[in-house]
Write an enzyme that holds these catalytic residues in place. Structure first.
Site, PDB file in Angstrom:
ATOM      1  N   ASP A   1      11.580   6.702  -0.101  1.00 35.48           N
ATOM      2  CA  ASP A   1      12.746   6.256   0.642  1.00 35.48           C
ATOM      3  C   ASP A   1      13.809   7.359   0.601  1.00 35.48           C
ATOM      4  O   ASP A   1      13.894   8.108  -0.369  1.00 35.48           O
ATOM      5  CB  ASP A   1      13.295   4.980  -0.022  1.00 35.48           C
ATOM      6  CG  ASP A   1      14.342   4.289   0.821  1.00 35.48           C
ATOM      7  OD1 ASP A   1      13.990   3.305   1.492  1.00 35.48           O
ATOM      8  OD2 ASP A   1      15.518   4.731   0.815  1.00 35.48           O
TER       9      ASP A   1
ATOM     10  N   PRO B   1      16.932  -7.198   7.446  1.00 35.65           N
ATOM     11  CA  PRO B   1      16.857  -5.752   7.246  1.00 35.65           C
ATOM     12  C   PRO B   1      17.896  -5.041   8.126  1.00 35.65           C
ATOM     13  O   PRO B   1      18.490  -5.683   9.002  1.00 35.65           O
ATOM     14  CB  PRO B   1      15.441  -5.417   7.746  1.00 35.65           C
ATOM     15  CG  PRO B   1      15.162  -6.444   8.793  1.00 35.65           C
ATOM     16  CD  PRO B   1      15.926  -7.700   8.389  1.00 35.65           C
TER      17      PRO B   1
ATOM     18  N   HIS C   1      11.794  -3.055  12.129  1.00 35.79           N
ATOM     19  CA  HIS C   1      10.381  -2.681  12.217  1.00 35.79           C
ATOM     20  C   HIS C   1       9.865  -2.995  10.820  1.00 35.79           C
ATOM     21  O   HIS C   1      10.433  -2.488   9.834  1.00 35.79           O
ATOM     22  CB  HIS C   1      10.213  -1.199  12.546  1.00 35.79           C
ATOM     23  CG  HIS C   1       8.786  -0.759  12.521  1.00 35.79           C
ATOM     24  ND1 HIS C   1       8.084  -0.458  13.671  1.00 35.79           N
ATOM     25  CD2 HIS C   1       7.920  -0.590  11.494  1.00 35.79           C
ATOM     26  CE1 HIS C   1       6.842  -0.128  13.334  1.00 35.79           C
ATOM     27  NE2 HIS C   1       6.726  -0.189  12.011  1.00 35.79           N
TER      28      HIS C   1
ATOM     29  N   HIS D   1       8.787  -3.356   7.231  1.00 38.70           N
ATOM     30  CA  HIS D   1       8.595  -2.399   6.134  1.00 38.70           C
ATOM     31  C   HIS D   1       8.823  -3.113   4.800  1.00 38.70           C
ATOM     32  O   HIS D   1       9.478  -4.156   4.747  1.00 38.70           O
ATOM     33  CB  HIS D   1       9.535  -1.199   6.284  1.00 38.70           C
ATOM     34  CG  HIS D   1      10.981  -1.582   6.345  1.00 38.70           C
ATOM     35  ND1 HIS D   1      11.614  -1.939   7.513  1.00 38.70           N
ATOM     36  CD2 HIS D   1      11.922  -1.697   5.373  1.00 38.70           C
ATOM     37  CE1 HIS D   1      12.871  -2.237   7.259  1.00 38.70           C
ATOM     38  NE2 HIS D   1      13.086  -2.104   5.955  1.00 38.70           N
TER      39      HIS D   1
ATOM     40  N   HIS E   1       9.828  -2.566   0.576  1.00 38.47           N
ATOM     41  CA  HIS E   1      10.459  -1.684  -0.416  1.00 38.47           C
ATOM     42  C   HIS E   1       9.664  -1.736  -1.727  1.00 38.47           C
ATOM     43  O   HIS E   1       9.347  -2.828  -2.217  1.00 38.47           O
ATOM     44  CB  HIS E   1      11.888  -2.149  -0.699  1.00 38.47           C
ATOM     45  CG  HIS E   1      12.763  -2.171   0.530  1.00 38.47           C
ATOM     46  ND1 HIS E   1      13.780  -1.273   0.731  1.00 38.47           N
ATOM     47  CD2 HIS E   1      12.761  -2.980   1.619  1.00 38.47           C
ATOM     48  CE1 HIS E   1      14.375  -1.533   1.884  1.00 38.47           C
ATOM     49  NE2 HIS E   1      13.774  -2.573   2.443  1.00 38.47           N
TER      50      HIS E   1
END
Ligand code: M7G
Length: 325
Positions: free
Chosen positions: A192, A258, A262, A264, A266
């Site tokens: 990230d 978020p 899209h 994702h 973490h």
């Protein structure tokens, strides 16, 4: 100040004071000696003394575009603390009481580095995202999702170009930790932007799904299970392989809401306490899988709470719908 710029911005631009457009995406580690000397601060957007981060809005000389800079002090490097102390150039005692003393210490410049994240040119939305604002809790029923949240997401023009750049290997390709190229159930795992890629206790990776039509938790159902299980299983294995960190040290979660719609996931070290890991934001991937296994339509039916900030579009849409009385 002279610091290498090791971040990229969302629309393939990096800077030298004046805007410079790159043809085919920005290399991840530019390794340049570019400086921020032409930057003038217009506003302090946020100061977080606990995490030692300050966020600035400003401009570069010769450019009308706004920029956001995040300056973040780094944790101490365990391997070089001895050297750090031996290179201290100035020490001033600030307290002495019995056996207790405190000092102001100035280390050698080699140890004084901090991480800078730059967004340039920054839109008003970026400036809002990084500003201090009043926070509100929304209790979102499925009806509110359909009547307020979804139209707000669809009307939003917050770019996710950076995600497509990663999926198309235009940027950060050299940072990819794991790739499963299956178009339906595959994903890319990479560090990230928040992680300095040095301190393993602050490990922070993000798994980005190859599938493009999943915006958030609300879009997940039984057909998403193979993708979710795949990310969970292979993500953990890849992190163990590359960093030696076992799954029992990982916090694996999805944000709701978020910032970027899209899908994702973490992956953070359990010792890290990053923004967005609290109960009004983070949903553990294990729990998500378990919930969908019990009821495939769970996230279509569930009421979910999250926070919005004063200037978020979503807050405005909820206010217009008469939600905040
Ligand atoms: P999110 O849940 O959409 O929102 O997470 P958040 O930003 O409020 O947490 C998106 C994640 O992607 C965050 O953890 C960001 O730090 C990370 N991220 C954002 N950008 C623009 C980049 C990028 O360009 N590269 C990488 N590697 N990570 C990014």
């Amino acid at each position: 100040m002279s610091a290498p710029i090791d971040t990229m911005c969302e629309n393939n631009e990096t800077l030298t004071g004046k805007k410079r457009r790159l043809e085919s995406g920005v290399p991840s580690d530019t390794g340049t000696d570019e400086t921020f000397s032409g930057f003038s601060v217009d506003k302090i957007l946020r100061e977080d003394t606990r995490h030692k981060v300050i966020t600035l809005q400003g401009k570069f000389e010769g450019s009308e575009d706004k920029a956001v800079l995040l300056l973040e002090k780094r944790p101490f490097d365990r391997d070089s603390v001895n050297k750090l102390l031996s290179t201290v150039t100035r020490t001033k005692q600030t307290l002495k009481n019995d056996i207790y003393s405190t000092f102001d210490t100035v280390p050698d410049p080699a140890f004084a580095g901090f991480k800078t994240t730059m967004i340039y040119p920054a839109t008003e939305k970026h400036i809002m995202k990084y500003s201090d604002q009043e926070v509100w809790v929304v209790r979102e029923t499925p009806e509110l999702y359909n009547s307020v949240t979804l139209p707000s997401i669809e009307a939003s023009n917050f770019s996710i170009q950076w995600v497509y750049n990663i999926l198309e290997k235009k940027t950060e390709a050299d940072r990819i930790v794991f790739e499963d190229s299956d178009p339906e159930n595959g994903f890319l795992l990479l560090p990230d932007m928040k992680w300095d890629r040095k301190d393993l206790d602050s490990l922070y990776l993000v798994a980005i799904a190859n599938r493009r039509r999943m915006k958030s938790l609300r879009d997940l159902d039984e057909s998403s299970l193979p993708l979710l299980r795949n990310i969970l299983k292979k993500g953990k294995l890849a992190i163990k392989d590359k960093y030696g960190i076992p799954e029992s040290k990982l916090r694996i979660y999805v944000h709701y809401q978020p910032s970027y719609y899209h899908f994702h996931v973490h992956f953070t070290h359990v010792k890290l306490d990053p923004p967005g890991s609290g109960v009004l934001h983070a949903h553990l991937l294990d729990d998500i899988i378990d919930n969908i296994e019990h009821d495939g339509q769970c996230y279509k039916k569930k009421t979910m709470c999250f926070t919005v900030r004063e200037n978020d579009d979503l807050k405005k849409h909820y206010a217009e719908a008469g939600y905040f009385k």
